[in-house]
Design an enzyme around this catalytic site. Structure first.
Site, PDB file in Angstrom:
ATOM      1  N   LYS A 116      29.361  44.793  42.725  1.00 36.46           N
ATOM      2  CA  LYS A 116      28.996  43.659  44.654  1.00 36.46           C
ATOM      3  C   LYS A 116      28.340  44.356  45.332  1.00 36.46           C
ATOM      4  O   LYS A 116      27.432  43.155  46.147  1.00 36.46           O
ATOM      5  CB  LYS A 116      30.622  44.558  44.984  1.00 36.46           C
ATOM      6  CG  LYS A 116      32.386  43.215  44.518  1.00 36.46           C
ATOM      7  CD  LYS A 116      31.547  41.962  43.439  1.00 36.46           C
ATOM      8  CE  LYS A 116      32.892  41.700  42.952  1.00 36.46           C
ATOM      9  NZ  LYS A 116      32.036  40.280  41.870  1.00 36.46           N
ATOM     10  N   GLY A 164      37.933  40.067  44.382  1.00 33.51           N
ATOM     11  CA  GLY A 164      39.195  39.313  44.893  1.00 33.51           C
ATOM     12  C   GLY A 164      40.180  39.805  45.407  1.00 33.51           C
ATOM     13  O   GLY A 164      41.362  39.617  45.602  1.00 33.51           O
ATOM     14  N   GLU A 200      31.095  47.869  54.637  1.00 31.95           N
ATOM     15  CA  GLU A 200      31.304  46.827  55.156  1.00 31.95           C
ATOM     16  C   GLU A 200      31.994  46.858  56.602  1.00 31.95           C
ATOM     17  O   GLU A 200      33.261  47.006  56.668  1.00 31.95           O
ATOM     18  CB  GLU A 200      32.035  45.190  54.436  1.00 31.95           C
ATOM     19  CG  GLU A 200      30.868  44.752  53.518  1.00 31.95           C
ATOM     20  CD  GLU A 200      30.871  43.886  52.805  1.00 31.95           C
ATOM     21  OE1 GLU A 200      31.568  42.852  52.931  1.00 31.95           O
ATOM     22  OE2 GLU A 200      30.363  43.126  51.930  1.00 31.95           O
ATOM     23  N   LYS A 237      44.775  32.136  46.115  1.00 33.38           N
ATOM     24  CA  LYS A 237      44.877  31.163  46.931  1.00 33.38           C
ATOM     25  C   LYS A 237      46.032  30.035  46.547  1.00 33.38           C
ATOM     26  O   LYS A 237      46.544  29.818  45.551  1.00 33.38           O
ATOM     27  CB  LYS A 237      43.350  30.707  46.191  1.00 33.38           C
ATOM     28  CG  LYS A 237      42.079  30.950  46.426  1.00 33.38           C
ATOM     29  CD  LYS A 237      41.425  30.808  46.214  1.00 33.38           C
ATOM     30  CE  LYS A 237      40.253  31.692  46.207  1.00 33.38           C
ATOM     31  NZ  LYS A 237      38.438  31.649  45.461  1.00 33.38           N
ATOM     32  N   ASN A 290      30.991  34.782  41.578  1.00 36.09           N
ATOM     33  CA  ASN A 290      31.896  34.645  41.095  1.00 36.09           C
ATOM     34  C   ASN A 290      31.272  34.147  39.672  1.00 36.09           C
ATOM     35  O   ASN A 290      30.671  32.279  39.543  1.00 36.09           O
ATOM     36  CB  ASN A 290      33.418  33.933  40.669  1.00 36.09           C
ATOM     37  CG  ASN A 290      33.821  34.372  42.301  1.00 36.09           C
ATOM     38  OD1 ASN A 290      34.498  35.593  41.770  1.00 36.09           O
ATOM     39  ND2 ASN A 290      34.576  33.857  43.231  1.00 36.09           N
ATOM     40  N   ARG A 292      32.755  32.812  36.857  1.00 36.82           N
ATOM     41  CA  ARG A 292      33.166  31.603  35.832  1.00 36.82           C
ATOM     42  C   ARG A 292      33.485  30.448  36.522  1.00 36.82           C
ATOM     43  O   ARG A 292      32.509  30.026  37.449  1.00 36.82           O
ATOM     44  CB  ARG A 292      34.431  32.202  35.793  1.00 36.82           C
ATOM     45  CG  ARG A 292      35.567  32.499  37.328  1.00 36.82           C
ATOM     46  CD  ARG A 292      37.070  32.976  37.594  1.00 36.82           C
ATOM     47  NE  ARG A 292      37.350  32.814  38.552  1.00 36.82           N
ATOM     48  CZ  ARG A 292      37.027  33.340  39.833  1.00 36.82           C
ATOM     49  NH1 ARG A 292      36.262  35.105  39.170  1.00 36.82           N
ATOM     50  NH2 ARG A 292      37.449  33.750  40.625  1.00 36.82           N
ATOM     51  N   VAL A 295      39.481  28.056  39.375  1.00 36.96           N
ATOM     52  CA  VAL A 295      41.082  27.796  39.370  1.00 36.96           C
ATOM     53  C   VAL A 295      40.489  26.018  40.095  1.00 36.96           C
ATOM     54  O   VAL A 295      41.414  25.682  39.546  1.00 36.96           O
ATOM     55  CB  VAL A 295      41.970  27.991  40.138  1.00 36.96           C
ATOM     56  CG1 VAL A 295      43.162  26.917  39.997  1.00 36.96           C
ATOM     57  CG2 VAL A 295      42.187  29.638  39.248  1.00 36.96           C
TER      58      VAL A 295
HETATM   59  C1  MV4 Z   1      36.477  41.087  53.976  1.00 41.32           C
HETATM   60  C2  MV4 Z   1      36.831  40.891  55.232  1.00 41.32           C
HETATM   61  C3  MV4 Z   1      36.683  40.793  56.145  1.00 41.32           C
HETATM   62  N1  MV4 Z   1      35.621  42.070  56.382  1.00 41.32           N
HETATM   63  N2  MV4 Z   1      35.237  41.687  53.743  1.00 41.32           N
HETATM   64  C4  MV4 Z   1      39.262  39.387  49.991  1.00 41.32           C
HETATM   65  C5  MV4 Z   1      38.770  38.377  48.789  1.00 41.32           C
HETATM   66  C6  MV4 Z   1      37.220  39.453  48.831  1.00 41.32           C
HETATM   67  N3  MV4 Z   1      36.376  38.860  48.144  1.00 41.32           N
HETATM   68  C7  MV4 Z   1      36.650  40.233  49.919  1.00 41.32           C
HETATM   69  N4  MV4 Z   1      37.925  40.012  50.940  1.00 41.32           N
HETATM   70  C8  MV4 Z   1      37.900  39.728  52.035  1.00 41.32           C
HETATM   71  N5  MV4 Z   1      36.415  40.871  52.797  1.00 41.32           N
HETATM   72  C9  MV4 Z   1      34.655  41.925  55.501  1.00 41.32           C
HETATM   73  N6  MV4 Z   1      33.284  42.724  55.537  1.00 41.32           N
HETATM   74  C10 MV4 Z   1      38.602  39.837  54.735  1.00 41.32           C
HETATM   75  C11 MV4 Z   1      38.302  39.642  53.158  1.00 41.32           C
HETATM   76  C12 MV4 Z   1      40.074  38.657  53.015  1.00 41.32           C
HETATM   77  C13 MV4 Z   1      39.613  37.731  52.504  1.00 41.32           C
HETATM   78  C14 MV4 Z   1      38.338  37.208  52.119  1.00 41.32           C
HETATM   79  C15 MV4 Z   1      38.621  35.843  51.714  1.00 41.32           C
HETATM   80  C16 MV4 Z   1      40.196  35.386  51.677  1.00 41.32           C
HETATM   81  C17 MV4 Z   1      41.397  36.206  51.630  1.00 41.32           C
HETATM   82  C18 MV4 Z   1      40.904  37.371  52.550  1.00 41.32           C
HETATM   83  C19 MV4 Z   1      42.355  37.343  52.795  1.00 41.32           C
HETATM   84  C20 MV4 Z   1      42.422  38.826  52.955  1.00 41.32           C
HETATM   85  C21 MV4 Z   1      41.176  39.456  53.428  1.00 41.32           C
END
Ligand code: MV4
Length: 448
Positions: A116, A164, A200, A237, A290, A292, A295
């Protein structure tokens, strides 16, 4: 075109892939564990191979057995679906070295994007904004504290090989950063076999929006618009839709252009998804990519008319993309509800067991992707998702009304499902107004 493809998966996605193969005139080989002998994907395929005992590690994750199954059946290609081995670069590499086409991007691209930190850096260089954070994995606390001080708290710690949302930790001050730094590294090591983590800036209550892309072997890349994926619970999701209520043609063009540039710069091939976090001011930041089929791909299929799995197969077989960006139009609105065999009233505990009665809803604008049938026994070994209900409408309002009546038609006896929870979600006023973010489900709680 391939003559025969092996599907290295189970459940609804295995059926989904078999369907596209059939329409392309491709013979199919199903693999299954001992627990899935009576599964629908086995019956739908032309051939089937039992590859081992119920646990995934001995069946759907067992690379030598899967490759052997492809060899004995003379399958020329393997479609990995999602989950299991879909984003395992070693599996893709072994397929390549055995002369079996892996239906997905090249193994080195999967490996690079699985890191990542690499993904953040490479997308940043392509001109896509990323959240402030470390340029490399952070190995000692002093360094972590220095970076956190520069970008400002709160910060989030993520596993370098993660994704994820697993094993993320949020720190609001230096003290908690100290505690979480050690924990996050230990968790990353245990979950991903690599303790590296990165930092981050933490975004509060983001929306989660992702772009679907397709790239061929001739340098053509297109995007198929976005999916709104903010309605989730514990990184699973629950509801996805396309288009997103917050999107407009101008922003879609702008983000789409960046997404296509990022994928082109990488030499990306096959279907892929670029995830973004979007704040209340509509600033968007690349999160991860991603490699792939996802879903939630059917919502994109409904609004674009593109069979994404068919495109993946055609691209892997060396065909050129025959659609250009200007020919892709987003029309109408699609919503998907993921139906899990879980009891929402008991903390969403999985409910395996016999499905005594089952009726699949139908009607105009309705698609149900499921491997379940009456008398099917849901095995306890795998994911609890038993199907997806996807609806299409001219407008979001029509799609919501259609989803409501479709979920009301959904009849299942013998196991508890998340259908009542979905009915509550889509009936929620804030959901109807499009006023939600990734914290929506947690704040709403379980009200049935
Ligand atoms: C974050 C974030 C807030 N700030 N990164 C969760 C899945 C992954 N792809 C990244 N995620 C997150 N990264 C920063 N810098 C909050 C999330 C996050 C989130 C992101 C997408 C969908 C649902 C989520 C639920 C909680 C936190």
């Amino acid at each position: 075109m391939f003559k025969k493809v092996l599907i290295a998966n189970r459940g609804e996605i295995a059926l989904r892939i078999i369907r596209s193969c059939k329409e392309l005139g491709i013979k199919t080989v199903a693999i299954h564990s001992e627990a899935d002998a009576n599964s629908l994907h086995v019956r739908f395929a032309d051939e089937d191979v039992c590859i081992g005992p119920p646990p995934s590690t001995e069946s759907y994750l067992n690379v030598p057995r899967i490759v052997s199954a492809a060899e004995v059946t003379n399958a020329e290609a393997i479609h990995p679906g999602y989950g299991f081995l879909a984003e395992n670069p070693n599996f893709a590499e072994i397929c390549e070295s055995c002369g079996i086409k892996f239906i997905g991007p090249p193994s080195d691209v999967i490996r690079k994007l699985g890191d990542k930190v690499f993904a953040r850096n490479i997308m940043g260089r392509s001109g896509i904004s990323v959240l402030p954070g470390s340029k490399e994995s952070v190995t000692d606390f002093k360094e972590a504290s220095k970076i956190a001080g520069e970008i400002g708290y709160p910060v989030i710690l993520k596993a370098t090989l993660g994704g994820g949302g697993k094993g993320m930790r949020i720190a609001y001050d230096k003290k908690s950063l100290g505690d979480f730094f050690t924990i996050a590294r230990a968790e990353a090591g245990a979950a991903f076999g690599d303790p590296r983590i990165y930092i981050e800036k933490y975004m509060e209550r983001p929306r989660h929006i992702e772009f679907q892309i397709l790239g061929d072997n001739f340098g053509n890349v297109v995007h198929l618009g976005e999916r709104e994926c903010s309605i989730q619970r514990r990184h699973q999701k629950l509801i996805e839709e396309s288009p997103s209520v917050i999107m407009n043609d101008g922003l879609r063009k702008k983000m789409g252009k960046l997404v296509v540039k990022g994928a082109s710069d990488l030499g990306y091939r096959s279907a892929g998804t670029m995830e973004f976090l979007v704040d209340a001011q509509m600033n968007f930041y690349f999160c991860e990519m991603n490699t792939r089929i996802q879903v939630e791909h059917p919502v994109t299929e409904f609004v674009t008319g593109v069979d994404i799995v068919k495109e993946q197969i055609k691209i892997a077989a060396g065909e050129r993309l025959n659609t250009r960006q200007k020919d892709i139009h987003i029309k109408g609105h699609a919503i998907e509800c993921r139906i899990n065999a879980e009891d929402p009233q008991k903390g969403f505990i999985p409910c395996a067991g016999k499905v005594k009665g089952f009726h699949i809803p139908g009607g105009f604008g309705v698609r149900v992707d499921t491997h379940v049938y009456a008398e099917y026994e849901i095995p306890p070994y795998y994911d609890s998702m038993i199907g997806k209900v996807i609806v299409y409408g001219d407008t979001r309002e029509e799609a919501i009304a259609r989803m409501k009546r479709t979920l009301e038609e959904f009849y299942i006896d013998g196991v508890k499902t998340t259908v009542p929870f979905h009915l509550s979600l889509i009936g929620n006023d804030k959901f109807k107004k499009g006023e939600f973010d990734t914290g929506f489900v947690e704040r709403m709680g379980v009200q049935l």
